[in-house]
Write an enzyme that holds these catalytic residues in place. Structure first.
Site, PDB file in Angstrom:
ATOM      1  CG  HIS A  86       0.342  -1.553  11.763  1.00  0.00           C
ATOM      2  ND1 HIS A  86      -0.493  -0.464  11.687  1.00  0.00           N
ATOM      3  CD2 HIS A  86      -0.221  -2.513  10.982  1.00  0.00           C
ATOM      4  CE1 HIS A  86      -1.522  -0.764  10.892  1.00  0.00           C
ATOM      5  NE2 HIS A  86      -1.371  -2.006  10.448  1.00  0.00           N
ATOM      6  CD  GLU A 110       0.019  -3.218   6.637  1.00  0.00           C
ATOM      7  OE1 GLU A 110      -0.735  -4.168   6.447  1.00  0.00           O
ATOM      8  OE2 GLU A 110      -0.057  -2.465   7.621  1.00  0.00           O
TER       9      GLU A 110
HETATM   10  P1  PGA Z   1      -6.968  -3.653   6.631  1.00  0.00           P
HETATM   11  O1  PGA Z   1      -5.699  -3.479   7.587  1.00  0.00           O
HETATM   12  O2  PGA Z   1      -6.876  -5.020   6.004  1.00  0.00           O
HETATM   13  O3  PGA Z   1      -8.142  -3.503   7.546  1.00  0.00           O
HETATM   14  O4  PGA Z   1      -6.883  -2.574   5.601  1.00  0.00           O
HETATM   15  C1  PGA Z   1      -4.431  -3.932   7.205  1.00  0.00           C
HETATM   16  C2  PGA Z   1      -3.433  -3.638   8.292  1.00  0.00           C
HETATM   17  O5  PGA Z   1      -3.506  -2.570   8.913  1.00  0.00           O
HETATM   18  O6  PGA Z   1      -2.559  -4.472   8.591  1.00  0.00           O
END
Ligand code: PGA
Length: 231
Positions: A96, A153
């Protein structure tokens, strides 16, 4: 099948977890819908509480972790090795951007985590982003790529309320598939009940990784209902 992955990050006390499941209870009817696989990734200290509550609900929800050790069990203070949790989780989020940014996680560490997870029968959900996509994918053992789920992401979309466009997310998902093979690709970054459907309607995307919205059981139920309605 759509995948909805709830990433609770570093949030929730024990009481918060109990309250979340109390409120989530009414979601059982559609959370068992065969078209949606919900995966809850709580902080590791709440794994067994979540497992108990999911069992009580009789729901087909799976549990994941948000990180895993690069190493086997041993003298690695503070780490949780894959083999230690293999009987508690089915999935683990690795790489992440918050781990890369705040904890110095490198692509080669992500690769080691993928090896550890798969070695213990846990499916890694590998987070990737542009412009490092090629390097991030190249670091992973090529033999294991098709056993991973990928989550695109974009850092600019995480927790900002400014999601990427569904069309661009689909384009990145297809780049990931070109490099990694026929893999499951999710989108993550400011996903909510109002925009989830636009991502799920992209054939390249199989679901979403949800942070902020997943902290609310009511919103999580809403997300599952959107996905179940589209399946
Ligand atoms: P968010 O986070 O939905 O709060 O934007 C997504 C993530 O970091 O997995």
């Amino acid at each position: 099948m759509y995948y909805l992955v709830a990433n609770w990050k570093s949030n929730k006390t024990h009481d918060d977890v109990i309250n979340w499941f109390d409120e989530f209870d009414g979601a059982t009817s559609f959370s068992v819908n065969s078209g949606v696989q919900t995966i809850i990734c709580p902080p590791a200290n709440h794994l067994s509480t979540c497992a108990e509550r999911i069992r009580d609900l009789g729901a087909t929800i799976k549990i994941g972790m948000q990180d895993i050790s690069c190493y086997e069990m041993g003298a690695y203070t503070g780490e949780i090795a894959a083999a230690m949790v293999a009987d508690q989780i089915d999935y683990v989020i690795v790489g992440h951007s918050e781990r890369r940014r705040y904890f110095g996680e490198t692509s080669s560490m992500v690769s080691m985590k993928v090896d550890q997870a798969i070695g213990s029968g846990i499916t890694p959900i590998v987070c990737v982003d542009t412009p490092y996509l090629e390097e991030q994918l190249a670091a992973i053992n090529q033999r294991l790529l098709t056993q991973c789920i990928f989550a695109y992401e974009p850092v600019s979309a995480i927790g900002t309320g400014e999601p990427d466009t569904p069309g661009h997310a689909a384009q990145i998902a297809s780049q990931i598939k070109t490099m990694a093979g026929e893999v499951i690709v999710l989108y993550g970054g400011s996903v909510n009940e109002d925009n989830l459907g636009y991502y799920l309607n992209q054939k390249e995307l199989a679901g979403a990784l949800v942070g902020g919205a997943s902290l609310s059981a009511r919103k999580m139920k809403g997300l599952i209902a959107v996905a179940a309605g589209l399946y």
